[in-house]
Design an enzyme around this catalytic site. Structure first.
Site, PDB file in Angstrom:
ATOM      1  N   ARG A   1      -2.543  -7.858  -3.866  1.00 15.00           N
ATOM      2  CA  ARG A   1      -2.361  -8.038  -2.435  1.00 15.00           C
ATOM      3  C   ARG A   1      -1.296  -9.104  -2.206  1.00 15.00           C
ATOM      4  O   ARG A   1      -1.264 -10.128  -2.914  1.00 15.00           O
ATOM      5  CB  ARG A   1      -3.661  -8.495  -1.760  1.00 15.00           C
ATOM      6  CG  ARG A   1      -4.668  -7.393  -1.521  1.00 15.00           C
ATOM      7  CD  ARG A   1      -4.162  -6.359  -0.505  1.00 15.00           C
ATOM      8  NE  ARG A   1      -5.085  -5.258  -0.317  1.00 15.00           N
ATOM      9  CZ  ARG A   1      -5.064  -4.125  -1.025  1.00 15.00           C
ATOM     10  NH1 ARG A   1      -4.161  -3.942  -1.976  1.00 15.00           N
ATOM     11  NH2 ARG A   1      -5.929  -3.162  -0.770  1.00 15.00           N
TER      12      ARG A   1
ATOM     13  N   GLU B   1       2.406  -6.044   6.105  1.00 12.35           N
ATOM     14  CA  GLU B   1       2.974  -4.750   5.716  1.00 12.35           C
ATOM     15  C   GLU B   1       3.199  -3.874   6.938  1.00 12.35           C
ATOM     16  O   GLU B   1       2.265  -3.743   7.747  1.00 12.35           O
ATOM     17  CB  GLU B   1       2.042  -4.050   4.724  1.00 12.35           C
ATOM     18  CG  GLU B   1       2.000  -4.798   3.393  1.00 12.35           C
ATOM     19  CD  GLU B   1       1.125  -4.124   2.335  1.00 12.35           C
ATOM     20  OE1 GLU B   1       0.545  -3.060   2.617  1.00 12.35           O
ATOM     21  OE2 GLU B   1       1.020  -4.663   1.232  1.00 12.35           O
TER      22      GLU B   1
ATOM     23  N   HIS C   1       3.856  -0.470  -1.101  1.00  8.29           N
ATOM     24  CA  HIS C   1       2.414  -0.342  -1.357  1.00  8.29           C
ATOM     25  C   HIS C   1       2.099   1.067  -1.892  1.00  8.29           C
ATOM     26  O   HIS C   1       1.364   1.836  -1.276  1.00  8.29           O
ATOM     27  CB  HIS C   1       1.610  -0.629  -0.072  1.00  8.29           C
ATOM     28  CG  HIS C   1       0.177  -1.007  -0.373  1.00  8.29           C
ATOM     29  ND1 HIS C   1      -0.536  -1.893   0.401  1.00  8.29           N
ATOM     30  CD2 HIS C   1      -0.674  -0.611  -1.350  1.00  8.29           C
ATOM     31  CE1 HIS C   1      -1.759  -2.016  -0.088  1.00  8.29           C
ATOM     32  NE2 HIS C   1      -1.865  -1.250  -1.147  1.00  8.29           N
TER      33      HIS C   1
HETATM   34  N1  LIG Z   1      -1.310  -1.707  -4.765  1.00 12.45           N
HETATM   35  C1  LIG Z   1      -2.265  -0.819  -4.629  1.00 12.45           C
HETATM   36  O1  LIG Z   1      -2.040   0.275  -4.095  1.00 12.45           O
HETATM   37  C2  LIG Z   1      -3.600  -1.116  -5.138  1.00 12.45           C
HETATM   38  C3  LIG Z   1      -4.048  -2.392  -5.117  1.00 12.45           C
HETATM   39  N2  LIG Z   1      -5.300  -2.688  -5.569  1.00 12.45           N
HETATM   40  C4  LIG Z   1      -5.692  -4.094  -5.528  1.00 12.45           C
HETATM   41  O2  LIG Z   1      -6.073  -4.488  -6.815  1.00 12.45           O
HETATM   42  C5  LIG Z   1      -7.242  -5.276  -6.746  1.00 12.45           C
HETATM   43  C6  LIG Z   1      -8.025  -5.092  -8.016  1.00 12.45           C
HETATM   44  O3  LIG Z   1      -8.567  -3.790  -8.070  1.00 12.45           O
HETATM   45  P1  LIG Z   1      -9.692  -3.439  -9.143  1.00 12.45           P
HETATM   46  O4  LIG Z   1      -9.238  -3.844 -10.480  1.00 12.45           O
HETATM   47  O5  LIG Z   1     -10.048  -2.041  -8.911  1.00 12.45           O
HETATM   48  O6  LIG Z   1     -10.853  -4.397  -8.657  1.00 12.45           O
HETATM   49  P2  LIG Z   1     -11.979  -5.032  -9.561  1.00 12.45           P
HETATM   50  O7  LIG Z   1     -12.993  -5.542  -8.615  1.00 12.45           O
HETATM   51  O8  LIG Z   1     -12.401  -4.069 -10.604  1.00 12.45           O
HETATM   52  O9  LIG Z   1     -11.270  -6.266 -10.277  1.00 12.45           O
HETATM   53  C7  LIG Z   1     -10.947  -7.448  -9.654  1.00 12.45           C
HETATM   54  C8  LIG Z   1     -11.120  -8.544 -10.666  1.00 12.45           C
HETATM   55  O10 LIG Z   1     -10.601  -9.749 -10.120  1.00 12.45           O
HETATM   56  C9  LIG Z   1     -11.416 -10.799 -10.593  1.00 12.45           C
HETATM   57  N3  LIG Z   1     -11.233 -11.998  -9.809  1.00 12.45           N
HETATM   58  C10 LIG Z   1     -11.826 -12.353  -8.641  1.00 12.45           C
HETATM   59  N4  LIG Z   1     -11.409 -13.559  -8.266  1.00 12.45           N
HETATM   60  C11 LIG Z   1     -10.517 -13.984  -9.199  1.00 12.45           C
HETATM   61  C12 LIG Z   1      -9.763 -15.145  -9.357  1.00 12.45           C
HETATM   62  N5  LIG Z   1      -9.820 -16.133  -8.497  1.00 12.45           N
HETATM   63  N6  LIG Z   1      -8.950 -15.233 -10.444  1.00 12.45           N
HETATM   64  C13 LIG Z   1      -8.883 -14.237 -11.341  1.00 12.45           C
HETATM   65  N7  LIG Z   1      -9.606 -13.118 -11.243  1.00 12.45           N
HETATM   66  C14 LIG Z   1     -10.405 -12.982 -10.179  1.00 12.45           C
HETATM   67  C15 LIG Z   1     -12.805 -10.223 -10.531  1.00 12.45           C
HETATM   68  O11 LIG Z   1     -13.696 -10.930 -11.342  1.00 12.45           O
HETATM   69  C16 LIG Z   1     -12.584  -8.815 -11.008  1.00 12.45           C
HETATM   70  O12 LIG Z   1     -12.788  -8.708 -12.399  1.00 12.45           O
HETATM   71  C17 LIG Z   1      -7.959  -4.757  -5.506  1.00 12.45           C
HETATM   72  O13 LIG Z   1      -8.750  -5.760  -4.926  1.00 12.45           O
HETATM   73  C18 LIG Z   1      -6.863  -4.336  -4.608  1.00 12.45           C
HETATM   74  O14 LIG Z   1      -6.571  -5.386  -3.743  1.00 12.45           O
HETATM   75  C19 LIG Z   1      -6.123  -1.737  -6.081  1.00 12.45           C
HETATM   76  C20 LIG Z   1      -5.722  -0.445  -6.113  1.00 12.45           C
HETATM   77  C21 LIG Z   1      -4.436  -0.012  -5.623  1.00 12.45           C
HETATM   78  O1  LIG Z   2      -7.002   0.739  -3.042  1.00 15.65           O
HETATM   79  C1  LIG Z   2      -6.352  -0.256  -2.739  1.00 15.65           C
HETATM   80  O2  LIG Z   2      -6.792  -1.411  -2.747  1.00 15.65           O
HETATM   81  C2  LIG Z   2      -4.975  -0.102  -2.313  1.00 15.65           C
HETATM   82  O3  LIG Z   2      -4.305  -1.083  -2.123  1.00 15.65           O
HETATM   83  C3  LIG Z   2      -4.470   1.232  -2.038  1.00 15.65           C
HETATM   84  O4  LIG Z   2      -4.100   1.211  -0.698  1.00 15.65           O
HETATM   85  P1  LIG Z   2      -3.774   2.564   0.086  1.00 15.65           P
HETATM   86  O5  LIG Z   2      -5.047   3.328   0.161  1.00 15.65           O
HETATM   87  O6  LIG Z   2      -2.709   3.277  -0.704  1.00 15.65           O
HETATM   88  O7  LIG Z   2      -3.311   2.114   1.435  1.00 15.65           O
END
Ligand SMILES: NC(=O)C1=CN([C@@H]2O[C@H](COP(=O)(O)OP(=O)(O)OC[C@H]3O[C@@H](n4cnc5c(N)ncnc54)[C@H](O)[C@@H]3O)[C@@H](O)[C@H]2O)C=CC1
Ligand SMILES: O=C(O)C(=O)COP(=O)(O)O
Length: 604
Positions: free
Chosen positions: A292, A321, A340
């Site tokens: 993010r 965004e 994104h």
């Molecule tokens: N750019 C995009 O389109 C996408 C972005 N994302 C972002 O990626 C993030 C992670 O997704 P997932 O891996 O599926 O979530 P997840 O919940 O599996 O992993 C997040 C990890 O971050 C850790 N965490 C929390 N606070 C922390 C800190 N202060 N320092 C270090 N680690 C910390 C947690 O312990 C957890 O292991 C989501 O929250 C979302 O914001 C996810 C999917 C797509």
């Molecule tokens: O799953 C997430 O956290 C994402 O950031 C993906 O975002 P989107 O559904 O592509 O707008």
């Protein structure tokens, strides 16, 4: 003689004090599906109906789902088989607020802010918000919880897509792919300008070793990188299993040639890369962000790029965004950007759409998907076992509060669960929520469900303490009895007070049916269906007949009767289950029977 008021006066005061919950068994969240006792506030559904199964149960009408951002076709089709689906993209906040009052569910991605105003504007109709993706930082979870609205996300289907995008950005950044592509298209051929850096042998620090982070780590190892990770909440063996060492935040910053961000945006992670933390990094570090935008202080990143601390950055996400067209960060020549796109693959979007559609349909059907983010998850098998106890819990709360004399205020609730099972083998969260619902709903306009029960209790100053009584005997059933006691109150039915002065009711489940088995110190036995009249009387022959014939004369059907007495011919409490609400005159006649000392009518 007590009055026959059906409910406690709504002016009964609930002083505001912090909630104290001492749950004796707290299970960690377990993936499952549970029935969610939703309480609809939808205008088309009567307010008092407890929706256990489906939100169409009230009037046969289909629920309405607003899909506010592009969702994969398979997901839309699945929704359409169950609900009226309104796919309206690019709504202004005002348009969203207007539409939402006609919707039972809302599905969004990262582009729609679901703030407090959305829940306020829905006027209670919105029961579920589905986030078709992982990050739920665009949804005001506190407001959702407060309004009893379930929030579900689709956390698994876009993991690989996000990880692949992270790797794509990492490689593209290291080899200046975007910059050189733009240069060639502008008619240039600058081979020396776009010399890159190699990935092999370099140290990558994965910040946030969750689903995406661990997949990035796996792939980076395949590229020959040395991978370390920082995640304060992940077990070290999870990282070791992928051949990754967990390190401290400072160690990660000080060691890494590349940093890839994969933690959620929370108050704790907001701007965690800032002037101070950039200063701890190795000079020439390269940063990838597919998490993010808000986890980086973007102005500080521009400064770090300009000062040379950060050699390059590749960013898929931004604080705002889309970012401003003239954003210094976006325009920086050593920054690679994408709009994104982390989750934007055909495969991920199809998966996410199905995952969220299933979760939303399930929720509207009274089930709680394992991906609920603002409600406790109770495993399906636990729920199946607890189902009759859930009803018992709510009815006991409902009875107890109706026994309180108006104006005395309810603050302290003590719940005792007696069971032959081990103390850690009972998940009481659902039961506690239902007791809270039973206590609060008769005396307020608040609708309580599993989502908002603890919040509502806290708001109302209810202190709920839970205790486990361990019984000998067979642990076949999860519970023998539930006892609800309300402390520091007066009762409109003095016999409901325990020896220590609390309003006390106890119940158990018999053959799947909840029964009231004790009121104060009196044992009774009446099934908790319809309504109940409790009479304290002098134990003497003919009382059952006398009361029964008064009710019969007024055409009130008696479903159940039981008498519990201290000793023969002394005081007794008669509990009478009735299908209809007796008229005031009928209740008055019961009160006028000479042997009746006090009575109360309680509505379930
Ligand atoms: N750019 C995009 O389109 C996408 C972005 N994302 C972002 O990626 C993030 C992670 O997704 P997932 O891996 O599926 O979530 P997840 O919940 O599996 O992993 C997040 C990890 O971050 C850790 N965490 C929390 N606070 C922390 C800190 N202060 N320092 C270090 N680690 C910390 C947690 O312990 C957890 O292991 C989501 O929250 C979302 O914001 C996810 C999917 C797509
Ligand atoms: O799953 C997430 O956290 C994402 O950031 C993906 O975002 P989107 O559904 O592509 O707008």
């Amino acid at each position: 003689m007590s009055s026959a008021a059906a409910t406690v006066s709504s002016s009964a005061k609930l002083a505001v004090k912090p909630l104290k919950i001492s749950s004796l068994s707290s299970r960690s969240a377990l993936p499952s599906v549970i029935s969610l006792p939703f309480n609809s506030r939808g205008r088309d559904i009567p307010r008092k109906r407890l929706i256990l199964v489906t939100c169409t149960a009230g009037d046969g009408a289909k629920p309405t789902v607003l899909v506010a951002e592009k969702l994969g076709e398979a997901g839309v089709k699945l929704l359409e088989s169950f609900a009226n689906v309104d796919c309206s993209y690019n709504l202004t906040p005002e348009e969203l607020n207007t539409k939402i009052s006609l919707c039972d569910a809302l599905i969004v991605r990262s582009g729609t802010k679901v703030g407090r105003e959305v829940f306020e504007s829905s006027r209670g109709r919105l029961k579920v918000v589905g986030r078709a993706g992982v990050g739920i930082d665009n949804v005001d979870l506190s407001a959702a919880t407060e309004f009893g609205c379930l929030v579900v996300n689709a956390p698994t289907s876009n993991t690989i897509a996000a990880a692949e995008h992270g790797i794509a950005l990492l490689a593209a950044m290291a080899r200046n792919v975007a910059q050189s592509d733009a240069s060639v298209k502008a008619g240039e051929w600058k081979r020396n300008k776009y010399v890159g850096v190699s990935l092999v042998g370099k140290t990558l620090a994965v910040m946030g070793f969750g689903k995406v982070g661990s997949e990035v780590a796996r792939r980076a190892k395949g590229l020959g990188m040395r991978v370390i990770a920082h995640d304060p909440y992940t077990p070290a063996d999870r990282a070791h299993a992928v051949g990754v060492d967990l390190v401290t935040f400072d160690e990660a910053l000080g060691t890494a040639d590349f940093i890839s961000l994969h933690m959620p945006l929370t108050p704790a992670t907001s701007k965690m890369l800032n002037d101070e933390t950039f200063a701890k990094m190795k000079k020439g570090v390269r940063i990838v962000n597919v998490a993010r935008g808000g986890v980086i202080d973007e102005d500080a990143l521009v400064r770090a790029l300009d000062s040379g601390i950060v050699a390059q950055a590749a960013l898929d996400v931004f604080t705002k965004e889309p970012p401003a067209k003239d954003s210094k960060l976006v325009q920086h020549e050593r920054v690679t950007v994408t709009p994104h796109l982390g989750a934007s693959t055909i495969e991920a979007q199809e998966g996410v759409a199905i995952e969220i559609a299933q979760a939303v349909v399930g929720a509207l059907n009274g089930e709680l998907a394992s991906t609920a983010v603002n409600a406790p998850m109770v495993p399906a098998e636990v729920l199946a076992e607890l189902k009759p106890y859930v009803v018992l819990a709510e009815q006991l709360g409902r009875l107890a509060v109706q026994l309180v004399a108006g104006g005395s205020g309810v603050k302290n609730v003590k719940v005792t669960y007696a069971s032959a099972r081990a103390t850690d083998d009972l998940d009481t969260r659902l039961l506690r929520a239902m007791i809270t619902k039973g206590i609060i709903e008769p005396i307020s306009d608040v609708y309580v469900n599993l989502v908002n029960a603890d919040y509502t209790a806290k708001q109302r100053g209810l202190r709920i303490t839970e205790e486990r009584g361990v019984l000998d005997g067979s642990p076949e059933s999860p519970l023998e009895t539930i006892t609800v006691q309300l402390g520091n109150v007066e009762s409109k039915f003095a016999s409901a007070l325990s020896e220590s002065g609390e309003v006390k009711v106890e119940g158990r489940v018999k053959d799947g049916v909840p029964h009231l088995t004790k009121v104060g110190s009196f044992e009774v036995d009446v099934s908790l269906e319809g309504s109940i009249i409790l009479c304290r009387q002098v134990d003497q022959p003919g009382m059952i007949g006398t009361v029964g014939s008064i009710l019969g004369e007024s055409n009130v059907n008696v479903s159940f009767m039981s008498v519990g007495r201290i000793a023969p011919r002394k005081q007794a409490v008669m509990a009478i289950g009735v299908d209809e609400m007796p008229s005031k005159e009928t209740l008055k006649k019961i009160g006028e029977i000479p042997a009746v000392d006090e009575f109360v009518f309680l509505k379930l």
